[in-house]
Design a protein around this motif. Structure first.
Motif, PDB file in Angstrom:
ATOM      1  N   LEU A 186      35.660  52.506  29.090  1.00  0.00           N
ATOM      2  CA  LEU A 186      34.681  52.368  28.014  1.00  0.00           C
ATOM      3  C   LEU A 186      34.139  50.942  27.947  1.00  0.00           C
ATOM      4  O   LEU A 186      32.926  50.731  27.824  1.00  0.00           O
ATOM      5  N   VAL A 187      35.025  49.958  28.054  1.00  0.00           N
ATOM      6  CA  VAL A 187      34.600  48.556  28.018  1.00  0.00           C
ATOM      7  C   VAL A 187      33.640  48.253  29.162  1.00  0.00           C
ATOM      8  O   VAL A 187      32.571  47.661  28.967  1.00  0.00           O
ATOM      9  N   GLY A 188      33.998  48.688  30.369  1.00  0.00           N
ATOM     10  CA  GLY A 188      33.132  48.454  31.523  1.00  0.00           C
ATOM     11  C   GLY A 188      31.789  49.142  31.372  1.00  0.00           C
ATOM     12  O   GLY A 188      30.742  48.570  31.706  1.00  0.00           O
ATOM     13  N   GLY A 189      31.804  50.364  30.856  1.00  0.00           N
ATOM     14  CA  GLY A 189      30.562  51.111  30.686  1.00  0.00           C
ATOM     15  C   GLY A 189      29.625  50.470  29.688  1.00  0.00           C
ATOM     16  O   GLY A 189      28.421  50.329  29.938  1.00  0.00           O
ATOM     17  N   VAL A 190      30.159  50.072  28.532  1.00  0.00           N
ATOM     18  CA  VAL A 190      29.317  49.470  27.486  1.00  0.00           C
ATOM     19  C   VAL A 190      28.780  48.109  27.929  1.00  0.00           C
ATOM     20  O   VAL A 190      27.590  47.803  27.738  1.00  0.00           O
TER      21      VAL A 190
END
Length: 258
Positions: A186-190
């Motif tokens: 999620l962190v990488g995607g956002v």
């Protein structure tokens, strides 16, 4: 589709994908059904290769102005991932014959539970970037990419789960650590979503690197393990499940409606 909708897709795919892969991996690991995991590896190979050759590369070629450079990027990416994995092996091995990463069974020597979590968290972070780049190109491409990532994450997470148990963690602790690690997707995607909005020209390159990563995982990490089982019955099963993995990507394309 507006940017907010794309962001919501990225968040949903990252969260659901991460939680689903960890939950399925925990069920496999706790029930110790090795045959299921072997079958899942074959399916994952098909899903990865199907996503690369049916969706990611064709889309990247459409977006680029120089297909030759794009092909070179895929080649450079494969060499890069090979080099990174060799460095990982060198870091954790101190003799000539070290089985750090066996694709057909979870490794239990050479890497501690802590190192496994560090590596898995970084891997999940990169998966998030790949998912974001795919969704920002096209929602259908994002869905196919997320499916392929989930498919290959499950057998990997099974191995990680078993290593944590071997390292002395309880089942609850192993599950909690894997769930926390999955949030890196999620962190990488956002982060990638906001970064890529100002650098759309980098999307074809990221898609090429994503393709390289998936090709390398399928061909170098997963396929060699299938050769450990040489019986005709095993071969037929493996080929059938690889075809099923490719077919699932094709069916996703039909359902989404290309």
């Amino acid at each position: 589709m507006n940017y907010m909708s794309v962001l919501l897709w990225i968040i949903a795919a990252s969260l659901v994908g991460g939680m689903l892969s960890v939950t399925c991996a925990a069920l496999f690991a706790l029930n110790a059904r090795a045959h299921w995991v072997n079958g899942l590896v074959s399916y994952a190979i098909g899903a990865l290769l199907g996503a690369v050759f049916l969706d990611i590369l064709p889309e990247a070629i459409k977006l680029t102005t120089n297909p030759a450079v794009l092909s070179g990027t895929v080649l450079a990416g494969i060499l890069l991932f090979f080099t990174l994995e060799k460095l990982l092996l060198w870091r954790h091995c101190h003799h000539d014959h070290c089985e750090v990463h066996e694709p057909h069974e979870p490794p239990v020597h050479g890497r501690s539970g802590t190192m496994i979590m560090v590596g898995d968290t970084f891997h999940n972070f990169v998966d998030g970037i790949i998912i974001a780049a795919a969704f920002m190109t096209d929602v259908q491409l994002g869905l196919v990419t997320a499916l392929a990532i989930i498919a290959h994450e499950i057998p990997q997470e099974v191995g990680d789960f078993m290593i944590l148990l071997h390292s002395g963690y309880s089942r609850a602790q192993a599950l909690a650590l894997n769930l926390v690690s999955s949030l890196a997707t999620l962190v990488g995607g956002v982060l990638a979503y906001f970064a890529l909005q100002s650098m759309q020209g980098a999307v074809p390159t990221l898609l090429a690197l994503a393709a390289a990563s998936m090709i390398y995982v399928a061909v170098a990490d997963l396929i060699p393990g299938l050769h450990q089982r040489t019986r005709l019955r095993d071969t037929v099963e493996q080929v059938s499940l690889i075809v099923a993995g490719v077919s699932s990507i094709f069916l996703v394309n039909l359902v989404v409606g290309v």
